[in-house]
Design a protein around this motif. Structure first.
Motif, short mmCIF file in Angstrom:
data_model
loop_
_atom_site.label_atom_id
_atom_site.label_comp_id
_atom_site.label_asym_id
_atom_site.label_seq_id
_atom_site.Cartn_x
_atom_site.Cartn_y
_atom_site.Cartn_z
N TYR A 1 0.94 -0.81 -0.07
CA TYR A 1 -0.08 0.20 -0.29
C TYR A 1 0.83 1.18 0.21
N LYS B 1 1.06 3.92 -3.16
CA LYS B 1 0.63 5.22 -2.68
C LYS B 1 1.68 6.68 -3.28
N HIS C 1 1.45 6.86 -6.97
CA HIS C 1 0.40 7.75 -6.47
C HIS C 1 0.67 8.97 -6.42
N LEU C 2 1.93 9.55 -5.17
CA LEU C 2 2.35 11.26 -5.15
C LEU C 2 3.25 11.00 -6.28
N VAL D 1 1.49 12.64 -9.06
CA VAL D 1 0.86 13.90 -8.64
C VAL D 1 1.87 15.21 -8.97
N ILE E 1 -1.75 7.45 -11.97
CA ILE E 1 -2.71 7.94 -10.61
C ILE E 1 -3.95 7.42 -10.53
N GLY F 1 -4.62 4.84 -7.72
CA GLY F 1 -5.87 5.47 -6.96
C GLY F 1 -7.09 4.24 -6.62
N MET G 1 -5.74 1.85 -4.72
CA MET G 1 -5.92 2.14 -2.91
C MET G 1 -7.23 1.56 -2.23
N LEU G 2 -8.05 1.95 -3.55
CA LEU G 2 -9.67 2.48 -2.86
C LEU G 2 -10.06 0.56 -2.77
N TRP H 1 -11.65 11.54 0.11
CA TRP H 1 -11.38 10.23 -0.64
C TRP H 1 -12.35 10.83 -2.06
N MET I 1 -11.50 14.02 -3.43
CA MET I 1 -10.09 13.38 -4.62
C MET I 1 -10.19 12.60 -5.55
N THR I 2 -11.46 11.14 -5.92
CA THR I 2 -11.43 10.82 -7.07
C THR I 2 -12.22 12.09 -7.62
N LEU J 1 -5.29 18.85 -3.50
CA LEU J 1 -4.35 18.72 -2.28
C LEU J 1 -4.70 19.63 -1.26
C1 HEM Z 1 -9.18 8.94 -10.38
C2 HEM Z 1 -9.02 9.56 -8.82
C3 HEM Z 1 -8.12 9.09 -8.09
C4 HEM Z 1 -8.32 8.42 -7.03
C5 HEM Z 1 -9.49 7.50 -6.91
C6 HEM Z 1 -7.73 8.22 -6.28
C7 HEM Z 1 -7.36 7.85 -4.90
C8 HEM Z 1 -6.68 7.66 -3.81
C9 HEM Z 1 -6.61 7.22 -2.42
C10 HEM Z 1 -7.57 6.01 -2.42
C11 HEM Z 1 -5.72 7.37 -1.40
C12 HEM Z 1 -5.35 7.10 -0.20
C13 HEM Z 1 -5.33 7.47 1.17
C14 HEM Z 1 -4.74 6.99 1.98
O1 HEM Z 1 -4.58 6.08 2.27
O2 HEM Z 1 -4.55 8.12 3.39
C15 HEM Z 1 -4.95 8.72 -2.24
C16 HEM Z 1 -3.81 9.53 -1.49
C17 HEM Z 1 -3.37 10.91 -2.18
N1 HEM Z 1 -3.90 10.97 -3.27
FE1 HEM Z 1 -5.57 10.53 -4.75
N2 HEM Z 1 -6.77 9.64 -5.86
C18 HEM Z 1 -7.28 10.12 -7.15
C19 HEM Z 1 -6.91 11.08 -7.90
C20 HEM Z 1 -5.58 12.13 -6.75
C21 HEM Z 1 -4.73 13.73 -7.40
C22 HEM Z 1 -5.21 14.35 -9.53
C23 HEM Z 1 -4.42 14.12 -6.84
C24 HEM Z 1 -3.62 15.02 -6.60
C25 HEM Z 1 -3.60 16.60 -7.58
C26 HEM Z 1 -4.33 12.85 -5.41
C27 HEM Z 1 -4.05 13.76 -4.35
C28 HEM Z 1 -3.61 12.24 -3.48
C29 HEM Z 1 -2.35 12.97 -1.69
C30 HEM Z 1 -1.74 14.55 -1.90
C31 HEM Z 1 -2.66 11.72 -1.28
C32 HEM Z 1 -2.27 11.42 -0.13
C33 HEM Z 1 -3.01 10.94 0.70
C34 HEM Z 1 -2.91 11.23 2.36
O3 HEM Z 1 -1.98 10.62 2.81
O4 HEM Z 1 -2.77 11.70 3.42
N3 HEM Z 1 -4.65 12.31 -5.33
N4 HEM Z 1 -5.88 8.78 -3.22
#
Ligand code: HEM
Length: 158
Positions: free
Chosen positions: A3, A7, A10-11, A14, A62, A66, A69-70, A90, A93-94, A149
């Motif tokens: 995971y 992540k 993913h970051l 981004v 991404i 993403g 993770m979901l 979440w 964000m999605t 963000l």
């Molecule tokens: C299809 C689109 C997206 C999906 C399904 C998605 C889903 C997720 C998921 C499930 C997490 C894990 C959260 C956690 O474990 O706390 C995550 C983390 C994150 N995502 Fe996305 N995301 C998407 C798009 C984006 C975009 C476009 C950005 C930024 C512009 C972004 C920025 C972040 C950030 C900064 C985190 C870390 C959050 C944390 O650790 O608190 N995501 N994302």
């Protein structure tokens, strides 16, 4: 472990997307404005073409990371017998992330194609117009990215 790795990917993706948009909008374009259109428009088209390939790869990453993770969290929650309620941040964000992807599709497949046609025809005014349109949508995507963000890092209502 898996995971955390997903992540991180993913970051990283981004960072490439948002950082690249920031650079193009606030650094490259203002500097290129000093050039005459016959140099500026092909330069911007070449730079954006490279950047958009990196964005397309980032978007793939991404979306897949993403989604994974979901799925991972939902599956683990179901295993405990509890219902999976997607956290509001979440969901935001999605929804906003997919909106950014659709906007990128418009930039890449409508506006950038217009720019390429203008460069091929050496039509610099048309190229300049396409660049103005691209700049506007990039600014919108950058703003949406900043909102995402803010929402995911600050959480909602905490
Ligand atoms: C299809 C689109 C997206 C999906 C399904 C998605 C889903 C997720 C998921 C499930 C997490 C894990 C959260 C956690 O474990 O706390 C995550 C983390 C994150 N995502 Fe996305 N995301 C998407 C798009 C984006 C975009 C476009 C950005 C930024 C512009 C972004 C920025 C972040 C950030 C900064 C985190 C870390 C959050 C944390 O650790 O608190 N995501 N994302």
């Amino acid at each position: 472990m898996a995971y955390a790795l997903v992540k991180t990917l993913h970051l990283l993706a981004v960072v490439v997307w948002l950082g690249g948009m920031f650079f193009a909008h606030f650094c490259l374009r203002p500097a290129a404005m000093a050039l005459p259109p016959a140099q500026r428009v092909p330069l911007m088209a070449a730079a954006l073409g490279r950047f958009f390939r990196a964005v397309a790869a980032s978007i793939g990453l991404i979306f897949v990371s993403g989604g994974w993770m979901l799925w991972h969290v939902a599956t683990n929650t179901h295993r405990t017998g509890a219902p999976f309620n997607m956290p509001l941040e979440w969901l935001v964000m999605t929804v906003l992330g997919v909106t950014m992807m659709l906007i990128f599709g418009h930039i890449r497949f409508a506006l950038y194609k217009r720019l390429q046609r203008a460069v091929a025809a050496q039509d610099w005014p048309a190229g300049g117009e396409a660049l103005v349109a691209i700049r506007g949508w990039v600014a919108i995507n950058l703003a949406i990215g900043a909102v995402i963000l803010l929402v995911v890092t600050m959480g909602t209502g905490n």
